[in-house]
Scaffold this motif. Structure first.
Motif, PDB file in Angstrom:
ATOM      1  N   THR A 195       6.817 -10.812  -3.437  1.00 45.42           N
ATOM      2  CA  THR A 195       5.386 -11.039  -3.261  1.00 45.42           C
ATOM      3  C   THR A 195       4.837 -10.473  -1.946  1.00 45.42           C
ATOM      4  N   ARG A 196       5.706 -10.015  -1.045  1.00 46.89           N
ATOM      5  CA  ARG A 196       5.239  -9.522   0.255  1.00 46.89           C
ATOM      6  C   ARG A 196       5.444  -8.037   0.424  1.00 46.89           C
ATOM      7  N   ALA A 197       6.566  -7.542  -0.022  1.00 47.06           N
ATOM      8  CA  ALA A 197       6.892  -6.114   0.012  1.00 47.06           C
ATOM      9  C   ALA A 197       8.089  -5.920  -0.895  1.00 47.06           C
ATOM     10  N   ILE A 198       8.401  -4.683  -1.214  1.00 45.88           N
ATOM     11  CA  ILE A 198       9.520  -4.378  -2.101  1.00 45.88           C
ATOM     12  C   ILE A 198      10.727  -3.972  -1.265  1.00 45.88           C
ATOM     13  N   ASP A 255       0.812  -1.216   0.000  1.00 43.36           N
ATOM     14  CA  ASP A 255       0.000   0.000   0.000  1.00 43.36           C
ATOM     15  C   ASP A 255       0.850   1.272   0.000  1.00 43.36           C
ATOM     16  N   GLY A 256       2.170   1.112  -0.150  1.00 48.31           N
ATOM     17  CA  GLY A 256       3.056   2.269  -0.196  1.00 48.31           C
ATOM     18  C   GLY A 256       3.715   2.616   1.119  1.00 48.31           C
ATOM     19  N   THR A 257       3.440   1.860   2.178  1.00 51.22           N
ATOM     20  CA  THR A 257       4.043   2.127   3.491  1.00 51.22           C
ATOM     21  C   THR A 257       5.549   1.884   3.452  1.00 51.22           C
ATOM     22  N   ILE A 258       6.327   2.848   3.907  1.00 52.36           N
ATOM     23  CA  ILE A 258       7.777   2.668   4.041  1.00 52.36           C
ATOM     24  C   ILE A 258       8.051   2.102   5.422  1.00 52.36           C
ATOM     25  N   ALA A 259       8.740   0.970   5.491  1.00 51.15           N
ATOM     26  CA  ALA A 259       8.948   0.297   6.774  1.00 51.15           C
ATOM     27  C   ALA A 259      10.372  -0.209   6.897  1.00 51.15           C
ATOM     28  N   ARG A 260      10.896  -0.121   8.108  1.00 53.50           N
ATOM     29  CA  ARG A 260      12.229  -0.646   8.418  1.00 53.50           C
ATOM     30  C   ARG A 260      12.168  -1.801   9.410  1.00 53.50           C
ATOM     31  N   THR A 261      10.977  -2.152   9.819  1.00 49.37           N
ATOM     32  CA  THR A 261      10.752  -3.291  10.719  1.00 49.37           C
ATOM     33  C   THR A 261       9.547  -4.065  10.212  1.00 49.37           C
ATOM     34  N   ALA A 262       9.432  -5.321  10.638  1.00 47.34           N
ATOM     35  CA  ALA A 262       8.312  -6.144  10.197  1.00 47.34           C
ATOM     36  C   ALA A 262       6.984  -5.582  10.678  1.00 47.34           C
ATOM     37  N   ASP A 263       6.946  -5.103  11.936  1.00 44.94           N
ATOM     38  CA  ASP A 263       5.679  -4.569  12.429  1.00 44.94           C
ATOM     39  C   ASP A 263       5.349  -3.225  11.791  1.00 44.94           C
ATOM     40  N   GLY A 264       6.336  -2.612  11.117  1.00 44.54           N
ATOM     41  CA  GLY A 264       6.038  -1.416  10.343  1.00 44.54           C
ATOM     42  C   GLY A 264       5.182  -1.733   9.132  1.00 44.54           C
ATOM     43  N   LEU A 265       5.305  -2.972   8.629  1.00 42.61           N
ATOM     44  CA  LEU A 265       4.446  -3.427   7.540  1.00 42.61           C
ATOM     45  C   LEU A 265       3.104  -3.915   8.060  1.00 42.61           C
ATOM     46  N   SER A 266       3.122  -4.575   9.225  1.00 46.31           N
ATOM     47  CA  SER A 266       1.886  -5.057   9.845  1.00 46.31           C
ATOM     48  C   SER A 266       2.119  -5.242  11.338  1.00 46.31           C
ATOM     49  N   PRO A 267       1.264  -4.642  12.196  1.00 44.34           N
ATOM     50  CA  PRO A 267       1.417  -4.828  13.648  1.00 44.34           C
ATOM     51  C   PRO A 267       1.380  -6.298  14.055  1.00 44.34           C
ATOM     52  N   ALA A 268       0.744  -7.129  13.243  1.00 36.81           N
ATOM     53  CA  ALA A 268       0.648  -8.553  13.568  1.00 36.81           C
ATOM     54  C   ALA A 268       1.996  -9.259  13.485  1.00 36.81           C
TER      55      ALA A 268
END
Length: 386
Positions: free
Chosen positions: A172-175, A143-156
């Protein structure tokens, strides 16, 4: 890409995380499928990507971060070429710590592509896998979220490590947009030994100090041979070589084989993982299959149990050849051997059971659904066709 562009392009080459984030946010909003590529050296592996709504060229994100000349790590953007990173590390006598395929490096493989495909070379007996050498990572989610940790992509995913989550995910999961990876000192000496047959391989693996690599090469229609690589300090390599030559009278020193750390470019390639004790039976099975199907078969890989089986020159009915080989290998059962298709003409993927039994596939699908619920990121390119 202009941030005010009225229409999302079919091909884009972002030059910043912010631009990539915007592209993904817009693709997500428009339900566009997305495929990412760097050097393109694995673009023909795994199921061919359907024509994407958005094709993203990552070569515009190729900056290498400045750091200590002899630091233990290097950080670079995903589009940076591995050859450039190794060249930089060589200035201080270092190299990328994980062993990676020489042919892909020479062809311009990118850092992000190597990580996304979990690339590996033959020198894994004393070296960690790539996933274990990725210190940190930056990614852009579906969805365009920039993340440096796994929970940054999903709190789960709190508590999960982002590098391990995305290594081998095939986009297939993130770029992956940047990563920091470990370096190690380049070995002072390397020496190869050629031993006819495959019988010596098990003994070399079981030695108190195994060589850096033990590879079995079985050319089409020919007997196999074992090639061992010893590397390290010059005195250590000389001692190791002496022990091998003393133990195996038929052994001889050889130059680096021209096929070393390279895939045989054949029409169909199958990945075979096997219990090391089962390797002799695998070799026998390959000989029988070659006689049965009438196509040349090349088996190459680590005696520790990671092989690629190439089916050569099936100009007609490559799907039948691939199906026969896959089905025969799978009769041995997963406790002995696993076989999956890696590379083949596009039509073959729909004609065969490319993956076979895949323990954990449900978990892979759950991760995909969690991180990419709408499914636009490289659908079908992941392990198991996820």
């Amino acid at each position: 890409m202009s941030r005010t562009a009225a229409e999302l392009p079919r091909l884009a080459s972002p030059d910043s995380n912010a631009e990539l984030s915007e592209l993904m946010a817009r693709a997500h909003a428009e339900s566009r499928t997305v495929t990412v590529f760097g050097g393109g050296t694995a673009f023909d592996d795994h199921p061919p990507a359907a024509t994407p709504g958005l094709l993203i060229d990552m070569t515009g994100l190729a900056e290498v971060a400045e750091g200590p000349a002899d630091g233990p790590t290097v950080r670079a953007e995903a589009g940076a070429k591995l050859s450039a990173l190794n060249g930089l590390a060589a200035r201080s006598g270092q190299e990328v710590r994980a062993d990676l395929p020489d042919d892909r490096i020479a062809a311009g493989a990118s850092l992000g592509g190597m990580i996304a495909t979990a690339a590996a070379g033959p020198r894994h007996l004393h070296r960690p896998r790539l996933a274990e050498t990725v210190v940190s990572m930056t990614s852009v989610g579906a969805d365009g979220t920039i993340a440096r940790t796994a929970d940054g992509l999903s709190p789960a995913l709190a508590g999960r490590e982002l590098p391990r989550l995305l290594t081998g995910s095939w986009g297939t999961r993130a770029i992956i947009v940047a990563a920091e990876i470990e370096l190690s000192m380049r070995p002072a000496a390397q020496q190869f030994v050629w031993i006819p047959g495959a019988e010596a391989a098990a003994a070399l693996l079981g030695a108190r100090q195994p060589p850096a690599a033990v590879v079995i090469e079985r050319p089409p229609g020919s007997s196999p041979a074992t090639v061992a690589l010893c590397e390290g300090d010059e005195d250590l390599v000389e001692a190791d070589i002496g022990r091998i030559l003393d133990r195996f009278p038929a052994a001889s020193l050889c130059q680096r084989p021209d096929w070393w750390s390279r895939r045989a470019r054949v029409p169909v390639t199958i990945s075979v993982s096997v219990d090391p004790d089962f390797v002799p039976r695998l070799l026998s099975a390959v000989t029988r299959l070659e006689d049965a199907i009438g196509y040349p078969l090349r088996l190459r890989g680590s005696a520790a149990g990671f092989f690629e089986l190439g089916i050569g020159a099936p100009q007609t009915e490559p799907g039948i050849a691939a199906r026969v080989v896959l089905e025969h290998l799978r009769t041995f059962g997963l406790h002995h051997l696993g076989a999956r298709l890696v590379h083949a003409p596009a039509s073959v993927w729909d004609e065969v059971d490319a993956w076979g039994p895949l323990p954990g596939r449900a978990g892979l699908q759950e991760l995909k659904d969690l991180l990419d619920p709408r499914g636009p990121l490289a659908p079908g390119r992941g392990l198991g066709g996820v």
